[in-house]
Design a protein around this motif. Structure first.
Motif, PDB file in Angstrom:
ATOM      1  N   THR A  86       0.836  -1.199   0.000  1.00 57.20           N
ATOM      2  CA  THR A  86       0.000   0.000   0.000  1.00 57.20           C
ATOM      3  C   THR A  86       0.871   1.251   0.000  1.00 57.20           C
ATOM      4  OG1 THR A  86      -1.758  -1.159   1.177  1.00 57.20           O
ATOM      5  CG2 THR A  86      -1.805   1.244   1.268  1.00 57.20           C
ATOM      6  N   GLU A  87       1.924   1.264   0.823  1.00 57.54           N
ATOM      7  CA  GLU A  87       2.830   2.423   0.855  1.00 57.54           C
ATOM      8  C   GLU A  87       3.485   2.659  -0.501  1.00 57.54           C
ATOM      9  OE1 GLU A  87       5.702   2.143   4.030  1.00 57.54           O
ATOM     10  OE2 GLU A  87       4.142   1.806   5.533  1.00 57.54           O
ATOM     11  N   GLU A  90       0.970   4.083  -2.941  1.00 58.52           N
ATOM     12  CA  GLU A  90       0.739   5.498  -2.643  1.00 58.52           C
ATOM     13  C   GLU A  90       1.922   6.351  -3.101  1.00 58.52           C
ATOM     14  OE1 GLU A  90      -0.112   5.486   1.544  1.00 58.52           O
ATOM     15  OE2 GLU A  90      -2.177   4.781   1.232  1.00 58.52           O
ATOM     16  N   SER A  93       1.705   6.729  -6.815  1.00 53.84           N
ATOM     17  CA  SER A  93       0.644   7.693  -7.126  1.00 53.84           C
ATOM     18  C   SER A  93       1.108   9.122  -6.873  1.00 53.84           C
ATOM     19  CB  SER A  93      -0.588   7.372  -6.289  1.00 53.84           C
ATOM     20  OG  SER A  93      -1.618   8.285  -6.568  1.00 53.84           O
ATOM     21  N   ARG A  94       1.781   9.334  -5.740  1.00 53.61           N
ATOM     22  CA  ARG A  94       2.293  10.691  -5.436  1.00 53.61           C
ATOM     23  C   ARG A  94       3.289  11.149  -6.481  1.00 53.61           C
ATOM     24  NH1 ARG A  94       2.498   8.639  -0.236  1.00 53.61           N
ATOM     25  NH2 ARG A  94       4.738   8.265  -0.407  1.00 53.61           N
TER      26      ARG A  94
END
Length: 98
Positions: A86-87, A90, A93-94
């Motif tokens: 998940t990290e 993310e 995505s960032r």
């Protein structure tokens, strides 16, 4: 002749020739020798900078490299915990949105 004086600095701005600049300096009370000495003491250095599109290209390449590195870590999904996956997602995505 297209020149104006910047009242905040006293500088003459606009399309002026060197002759006009020298005449203005002489008219302001500067001696010819003082003008010559000031000019001869100037140092000129060439500064090369990237064209804005080149700088942008480097930024995008760096972003792509970071995404590739993050995807490489993500592909090790069998060794990562669900929280780490998940990290990474993310972070990817960032990076895409930054």
């Amino acid at each position: 002749a297209g020149c104006t004086e910047d009242t905040s600095t006293g500088a003459v701005v606009g399309n002026q020739t060197f002759r006009m600049a020298f005449d203005a300096l002489l008219a302001s009370g500067r001696a010819a020798a003082e003008i010559r000495d000031a000019i001869s003491e100037q140092e000129i250095e060439i500064v090369l900078t990237a064209h804005p599109t080149e700088a942008q290209r480097r930024t995008i390449l760096k972003k792509h490299q970071q995404i590739v590195a993050l995807l490489g870590q993500h592909d090790k999904g069998t060794v990562l915990t669900p929280g780490e996956v998940t990290e990474l997602e993310e972070a990817i995505s960032r990076e895409q949105l930054a």
